[in-house]
Design a protein around this motif. Sequence first.
Motif, PDB file in Angstrom:
ATOM      1  N   TYR A 110       0.812  -1.170  -0.177  1.00 47.33           N
ATOM      2  CA  TYR A 110       0.121  -0.384   0.195  1.00 47.33           C
ATOM      3  C   TYR A 110       0.701   1.398  -0.050  1.00 47.33           C
ATOM      4  O   TYR A 110       0.803   2.043  -0.418  1.00 47.33           O
ATOM      5  N   THR A 111       1.855   1.238   0.557  1.00 50.98           N
ATOM      6  CA  THR A 111       2.905   2.633   1.192  1.00 50.98           C
ATOM      7  C   THR A 111       3.499   2.382  -0.555  1.00 50.98           C
ATOM      8  O   THR A 111       3.352   3.413  -1.214  1.00 50.98           O
ATOM      9  N   ASN A 112       3.686   1.532  -1.133  1.00 50.26           N
ATOM     10  CA  ASN A 112       4.847   1.936  -2.422  1.00 50.26           C
ATOM     11  C   ASN A 112       3.683   2.056  -3.583  1.00 50.26           C
ATOM     12  O   ASN A 112       3.829   2.502  -3.916  1.00 50.26           O
ATOM     13  N   ARG A 113       2.397   1.499  -3.444  1.00 48.34           N
ATOM     14  CA  ARG A 113       1.466   2.517  -4.735  1.00 48.34           C
ATOM     15  C   ARG A 113       1.037   3.685  -4.178  1.00 48.34           C
ATOM     16  O   ARG A 113       0.457   4.384  -5.307  1.00 48.34           O
ATOM     17  N   ALA A 114       1.004   4.160  -2.708  1.00 48.36           N
ATOM     18  CA  ALA A 114       0.931   5.492  -3.124  1.00 48.36           C
ATOM     19  C   ALA A 114       1.634   6.626  -3.394  1.00 48.36           C
ATOM     20  O   ALA A 114       2.099   7.468  -3.717  1.00 48.36           O
ATOM     21  N   LEU A 115       3.213   5.748  -3.014  1.00 49.12           N
ATOM     22  CA  LEU A 115       3.816   6.411  -3.425  1.00 49.12           C
ATOM     23  C   LEU A 115       4.056   6.993  -5.029  1.00 49.12           C
ATOM     24  O   LEU A 115       4.851   7.566  -5.445  1.00 49.12           O
ATOM     25  N   LEU A 162      -1.664   2.553   7.257  1.00 49.12           N
ATOM     26  CA  LEU A 162      -1.638   2.759   8.589  1.00 49.12           C
ATOM     27  C   LEU A 162      -2.571   2.379   9.494  1.00 49.12           C
ATOM     28  O   LEU A 162      -1.881   1.548  10.407  1.00 49.12           O
ATOM     29  N   GLN A 163      -3.355   1.980   9.375  1.00 50.44           N
ATOM     30  CA  GLN A 163      -4.321   0.207   9.425  1.00 50.44           C
ATOM     31  C   GLN A 163      -3.911  -1.511   9.707  1.00 50.44           C
ATOM     32  O   GLN A 163      -4.480  -1.486  10.539  1.00 50.44           O
ATOM     33  N   MET A 164      -3.048  -1.268   8.747  1.00 48.34           N
ATOM     34  CA  MET A 164      -2.224  -2.441   9.464  1.00 48.34           C
ATOM     35  C   MET A 164      -1.289  -2.446  10.217  1.00 48.34           C
ATOM     36  O   MET A 164      -1.297  -3.826  10.628  1.00 48.34           O
ATOM     37  N   GLU A 165      -0.647  -0.989  10.123  1.00 50.53           N
ATOM     38  CA  GLU A 165       1.174  -1.203  11.044  1.00 50.53           C
ATOM     39  C   GLU A 165       1.501   0.659  11.137  1.00 50.53           C
ATOM     40  O   GLU A 165       1.433   1.325  10.228  1.00 50.53           O
ATOM     41  N   SER A 166      -0.233   0.923  12.103  1.00 51.76           N
ATOM     42  CA  SER A 166       0.269   2.252  12.976  1.00 51.76           C
ATOM     43  C   SER A 166       1.991   3.054  13.177  1.00 51.76           C
ATOM     44  O   SER A 166       1.346   4.017  13.059  1.00 51.76           O
ATOM     45  N   ASN A 167       2.800   2.142  13.184  1.00 48.89           N
ATOM     46  CA  ASN A 167       3.495   3.068  13.581  1.00 48.89           C
ATOM     47  C   ASN A 167       4.775   2.982  11.775  1.00 48.89           C
ATOM     48  O   ASN A 167       5.900   3.133  12.489  1.00 48.89           O
ATOM     49  N   SER A 168       4.165   2.833  10.866  1.00 48.76           N
ATOM     50  CA  SER A 168       4.977   2.877  10.202  1.00 48.76           C
ATOM     51  C   SER A 168       5.787   3.712   9.777  1.00 48.76           C
ATOM     52  O   SER A 168       4.551   5.466   9.014  1.00 48.76           O
ATOM     53  N   GLU A 169       6.276   4.905   9.835  1.00 44.68           N
ATOM     54  CA  GLU A 169       6.596   6.737   8.710  1.00 44.68           C
ATOM     55  C   GLU A 169       6.579   6.457   7.853  1.00 44.68           C
ATOM     56  O   GLU A 169       6.087   7.545   7.602  1.00 44.68           O
ATOM     57  N   LYS A 170       6.833   5.324   7.326  1.00 40.63           N
ATOM     58  CA  LYS A 170       6.772   6.321   5.618  1.00 40.63           C
ATOM     59  C   LYS A 170       5.474   6.102   5.682  1.00 40.63           C
ATOM     60  O   LYS A 170       4.968   7.529   4.219  1.00 40.63           O
ATOM     61  N   ALA A 171       4.420   6.011   5.808  1.00 39.01           N
ATOM     62  CA  ALA A 171       3.114   5.755   5.386  1.00 39.01           C
ATOM     63  C   ALA A 171       2.398   7.026   6.162  1.00 39.01           C
ATOM     64  O   ALA A 171       1.601   7.551   5.441  1.00 39.01           O
ATOM     65  N   LYS A 193       0.904  15.725  12.548  1.00 40.54           N
ATOM     66  CA  LYS A 193       1.232  15.720  14.255  1.00 40.54           C
ATOM     67  C   LYS A 193       1.151  14.203  15.195  1.00 40.54           C
ATOM     68  O   LYS A 193       1.339  14.431  15.585  1.00 40.54           O
ATOM     69  N   LYS A 194       0.399  14.083  13.702  1.00 37.60           N
ATOM     70  CA  LYS A 194      -0.208  12.527  14.978  1.00 37.60           C
ATOM     71  C   LYS A 194       0.499  11.933  13.956  1.00 37.60           C
ATOM     72  O   LYS A 194       1.491  10.614  15.070  1.00 37.60           O
ATOM     73  N   GLY A 195       1.441  11.852  13.141  1.00 31.34           N
ATOM     74  CA  GLY A 195       2.777  11.119  12.634  1.00 31.34           C
ATOM     75  C   GLY A 195       3.124  10.898  13.940  1.00 31.34           C
ATOM     76  O   GLY A 195       4.173   9.798  14.300  1.00 31.34           O
ATOM     77  N   LEU A 196       3.932  12.652  14.437  1.00 29.58           N
ATOM     78  CA  LEU A 196       5.256  12.774  15.462  1.00 29.58           C
ATOM     79  C   LEU A 196       4.743  12.078  16.201  1.00 29.58           C
ATOM     80  O   LEU A 196       5.843  11.933  17.476  1.00 29.58           O
ATOM     81  N   THR A 197       4.000  12.140  16.934  1.00 29.86           N
ATOM     82  CA  THR A 197       3.133  10.800  17.791  1.00 29.86           C
ATOM     83  C   THR A 197       3.559  10.038  18.151  1.00 29.86           C
ATOM     84  O   THR A 197       4.191  10.062  18.765  1.00 29.86           O
ATOM     85  N   THR A 198       3.328   8.876  16.896  1.00 30.43           N
ATOM     86  CA  THR A 198       3.877   7.757  16.694  1.00 30.43           C
ATOM     87  C   THR A 198       5.209   7.415  16.826  1.00 30.43           C
ATOM     88  O   THR A 198       5.926   6.809  17.084  1.00 30.43           O
ATOM     89  N   CYS A 199       5.743   8.068  15.866  1.00 29.14           N
ATOM     90  CA  CYS A 199       7.056   8.470  14.907  1.00 29.14           C
ATOM     91  C   CYS A 199       8.250   9.723  15.377  1.00 29.14           C
ATOM     92  O   CYS A 199       8.379  10.929  14.493  1.00 29.14           O
ATOM     93  N   PRO A 200       7.956   9.799  16.476  1.00 29.51           N
ATOM     94  CA  PRO A 200       8.711  11.418  17.551  1.00 29.51           C
ATOM     95  C   PRO A 200      10.251  11.206  16.719  1.00 29.51           C
ATOM     96  O   PRO A 200      10.365  12.662  16.530  1.00 29.51           O
ATOM     97  N   LYS A 203      12.764  12.073  11.110  1.00 33.47           N
ATOM     98  CA  LYS A 203      12.974  13.467  10.161  1.00 33.47           C
ATOM     99  C   LYS A 203      12.674  13.772   9.198  1.00 33.47           C
ATOM    100  O   LYS A 203      12.207  15.000   8.682  1.00 33.47           O
ATOM    101  N   LYS A 204      11.808  13.129   8.459  1.00 34.33           N
ATOM    102  CA  LYS A 204      10.666  13.463   7.234  1.00 34.33           C
ATOM    103  C   LYS A 204       9.843  14.103   8.035  1.00 34.33           C
ATOM    104  O   LYS A 204       8.849  15.764   7.405  1.00 34.33           O
ATOM    105  N   LEU A 205       8.683  14.036   9.102  1.00 34.07           N
ATOM    106  CA  LEU A 205       7.778  14.477   9.838  1.00 34.07           C
ATOM    107  C   LEU A 205       8.756  16.011  10.154  1.00 34.07           C
ATOM    108  O   LEU A 205       7.823  16.631  10.156  1.00 34.07           O
ATOM    109  N   LYS A 206       9.284  15.644  10.212  1.00 34.20           N
ATOM    110  CA  LYS A 206       9.575  17.149  11.838  1.00 34.20           C
ATOM    111  C   LYS A 206       9.967  18.086  10.758  1.00 34.20           C
ATOM    112  O   LYS A 206       9.677  18.958  11.157  1.00 34.20           O
TER     113      LYS A 206
END
Length: 289
Positions: A110-115, A162-171, A193-200, A203-206
Motif C-alpha cells: 500500500y505504501t509503494n502504491r501511494a508513492l 496505517l490501519q495495518m501498521e500504525s507505526n509505519s513512518e513511511k505511511a 502531528k499524528k505521525g510525530l506522536t507515533t514516530c517522534p 526526520k521527514k515528519l519533523k
Amino acid sequence: LTVACLYGNYKTVQALVDVGARIDLKDWGGKGPLNTALAKCPHGGKGEEDCCKVLRIIEEANIAMISASNPDKAEDLREEGNKAFQLGDYHKARDLYTQSIDFLEDHRTYTNRALCCLKIGREIFEAHGEFELKPDGTYRTVYPDAIRHWGYEARSDANMALQMESNSEKAHYLNVLGYAMSRDFPRAKLHCKKGLTTCPKSKKLKKAMKFFERIHTPDDVSNPFSNQSLDADAALDAGCVFVCQCSYCFKEQPYVEEDPVCCQCTMDMAKYEPGIFAPLIVNFIMGYD
C-alpha cells in the motif's frame, strides 16, 4: 463493519461482507470486526442470538479471506512492481501493486502504491503545470485538478497501510504528502502531528512540520465545500473584476482586502511572501527539495 459488529446487527454485517467489506482492517484502537464480534458474543457463536450470528458470519468470512490469499504470488507481483517503479513506469508499477494486493494485502504494498500516486501527480505537473511570474513579483500557479486526484489516491493508500501498521513512518509521511498534493495543508499538518506522536524521531515528519510552520498553516481544518468557497466560485462565474489566487491551495477567488483568509483552505493570504511561497509549496509537494 466493526461498528456493525459492535451493535450486533447481523443483517448489516452480512450485507457488508457480501459487498466485500474488509474484515482484516483495524481502527486506531487496534480493534477489528473479528475481535469485536468475539468480545460481544459470550456464547462463542454457538447460539441463535444476534451476536452469535454476527460472529459466525465474521469467522466464515475470515476463513474465506485466508483461503483466497496467496503470499508467494503477492510477493512476486510486488517485486515486479518495484522493478517497474525503479524504471520510472509508475502506472505499470501501480497496476502490479494492485494485483499483489488482490492476492494478499500488505502495508508495504500500500505504501509503494501511494508513492506511485505521488509520482504520477508529479509527472502531470511537469507536463501541464507551470509558474507564471507576474509584474508584481508574485506567481500565478497552473496546477491541474488531476494532480489533486492523485493526492486523494495517495492518502487513501497510506491510510490503508496505517490501519495495518500504525507505526509505519513511511505511511505517515506519504499520508501527509497526499493531503499536501490535494492542496489541503491544514489536514496535512494535522496528520503530520499524528505521525510525530507515533514516530517522534522521524526526520521527514519533523522537516514537514517546519515547512507547515514556515507557511503559517493554521490548525483549523478547512471545508472546501463551504458556503464561502461556493460563493467565491459563483462570483468568478459572474465576472468578478478583482481576482486573486491563494498562494497555498491555488484557488482563484475574489480579492477582499479586509478579509484575506482563503475561502477554501482558511490560510491567511496576508502572510504570503510575494514570489516565495508558491515555489516553496510546489517544491514540497513534488518532492524537489
